[in-house]
Design an enzyme around this catalytic site. Structure first.
Site, PDB file in Angstrom:
ATOM      1  N   LYS A  52       0.843  -1.203   0.000  1.00 29.58           N
ATOM      2  CA  LYS A  52       0.000   0.000   0.000  1.00 29.58           C
ATOM      3  C   LYS A  52       0.878   1.252   0.000  1.00 29.58           C
ATOM      4  CE  LYS A  52      -3.809  -2.526   1.994  1.00 29.58           C
ATOM      5  NZ  LYS A  52      -4.610  -2.950   3.150  1.00 29.58           N
ATOM      6  N   GLN A  96      -5.117  -1.836   9.218  1.00 30.65           N
ATOM      7  CA  GLN A  96      -4.917  -3.160   8.619  1.00 30.65           C
ATOM      8  C   GLN A  96      -5.534  -4.238   9.513  1.00 30.65           C
ATOM      9  OE1 GLN A  96      -3.747  -3.626   5.570  1.00 30.65           O
ATOM     10  NE2 GLN A  96      -3.839  -5.840   5.658  1.00 30.65           N
ATOM     11  N   ASP A 119     -11.303   2.163   3.216  1.00 32.33           N
ATOM     12  CA  ASP A 119     -11.509   0.715   3.081  1.00 32.33           C
ATOM     13  C   ASP A 119     -12.976   0.394   2.766  1.00 32.33           C
ATOM     14  OD1 ASP A 119      -9.491  -1.227   3.243  1.00 32.33           O
ATOM     15  OD2 ASP A 119      -9.200  -0.867   5.387  1.00 32.33           O
TER      16      ASP A 119
HETATM   17  N1  GUN Z   1      -6.674  -7.298   5.590  1.00 33.90           N
HETATM   18  C1  GUN Z   1      -6.827  -8.053   4.471  1.00 33.90           C
HETATM   19  N2  GUN Z   1      -7.371  -7.312   3.485  1.00 33.90           N
HETATM   20  C2  GUN Z   1      -7.583  -6.079   3.991  1.00 33.90           C
HETATM   21  C3  GUN Z   1      -8.109  -4.879   3.450  1.00 33.90           C
HETATM   22  O1  GUN Z   1      -8.528  -4.787   2.302  1.00 33.90           O
HETATM   23  N3  GUN Z   1      -8.124  -3.812   4.300  1.00 33.90           N
HETATM   24  C4  GUN Z   1      -7.699  -3.897   5.576  1.00 33.90           C
HETATM   25  N4  GUN Z   1      -7.784  -2.787   6.335  1.00 33.90           N
HETATM   26  N5  GUN Z   1      -7.196  -4.988   6.111  1.00 33.90           N
HETATM   27  C5  GUN Z   1      -7.139  -6.074   5.312  1.00 33.90           C
END
Ligand code: GUN
Length: 281
Positions: A52, A96, A119
């Protein structure tokens, strides 16, 4: 031979389009900023968070990284989110997942300002999606729609079958396919005769969480197959929920793993960060 839907190429296309938008915002004095919070150091989460950050660098978004100890309290995490909610220079906040067991994920997700919920996990965002209002759409489902659109796959009027009803993928992709005028069926662990249902699908979205579960017996000739799963097999090789080699000969289009849906999630996160500026205006 099925069309192999190239998520890497399409995600790069999207990121390159976003780069231009980010540049235009910079010229107006707007510097887009995403705050990424990771609690603990789960290796898979560290890889996702690293990717990211790289994507932010690529398109010119500033990223703030918060790496919190596994032992951080829920109150401390909520306090950080409150600070980031109030900071005008922060456009997006991402925590996350998964979080350690002593922290209630639902409480944390609800603490994020819906205007910064890049998200798309906040109940406000989910509600907006379900009634067709503007708001953040969770990234993997939004990415699947882009994969279809940019590969010339029509959704309107098609029989769409989704396997899986998670809040992150199954439910939102069902809402999005419906928004695109697909006829949508959602299957789950209690579905009777799964094969009978999946065989009807013109577009089959698989988010079942079991490696290579979907074989050609589940797929109608000429179907589009979208594989959301990601697993490592016994040889440390990545594979999806779909048995690619078995299904590809019967499908008209299929996403590989890796290089299908995966790269789209981050591209759509970047898209949400750019959209955040509009929502916050
Ligand atoms: N953990 C696995 N996929 C994601 C996601 O798309 N966003 C977040 N915040 N955590 C994750």
């Amino acid at each position: 031979m099925a069309l192999r839907i190239d998520g890497k190429k399409i995600s790069t296309e999207i990121k390159d389009e976003l780069k231009v938008k980010v540049e235009a915002y910079k010229e107006q004095g707007i510097d887009i900023c995403l705050a990424v919070i990771q609690v603990g150091n789960d290796p898979a989460s560290s890889v996702y968070v690293g990717n990211k950050k790289k994507a932010c660098e690529y398109i010119g978004i500033r990223s703030l990284a918060y790496e919190l100890e596994e032992s951080v309290t829920q109150e401390e995490l909520l306090s950080l989110i409150k600070t980031l909610n109030e900071r005008e220079d922060v456009n997006g906040i991402l925590v996350q997942l998964p979080l350690p067991k002593h922290i209630d994920e639902d409480v944390v997700i609800r603490a994020i300002d819906p205007k910064k919920d890049v998200d798309g996990f906040h109940p406000y965002s989910v509600g907006a999606l379900s009634i067709g209002e503007e708001g953040f759409v969770s990234c993997t489902p939004a990415g699947i729609i882009q994969l279809c659109k940019r590969s010339g796959i029509e959704i309107a009027g098609k029989e769409c079958v989704v396997i899986g009803r998670s809040n992150i993928v199954g439910k939102p992709i069902s809402m999005l396919l419906l928004r695109e005028n697909g006829t949508v069926t959602v299957c789950h662990s209690r579905t009777k005769d799964l094969k009978e249902v999946t065989k009807r699908a013109d577009i089959l979205v698989v988010a079942i969480g079991k490696p290579k579960f979907i074989t050609k017996e589940y797929v109608k000739d000429g179907a589009v197959v979208i594989d959301v799963g990601i697993h490592r097999n016994e040889n440390n090789k990545l594979c999806g929920d779909v048995d690619f080699d078995d299904v590809e000969p019967v499908a008209s289009a299929i996403t590989p793993v890796p290089g299908g849906v995966g790269p789209m999630t981050i591209a759509m996160l970047m898209n949400n960060c750019v959209e955040a500026v509009k929502l916050q205006k």
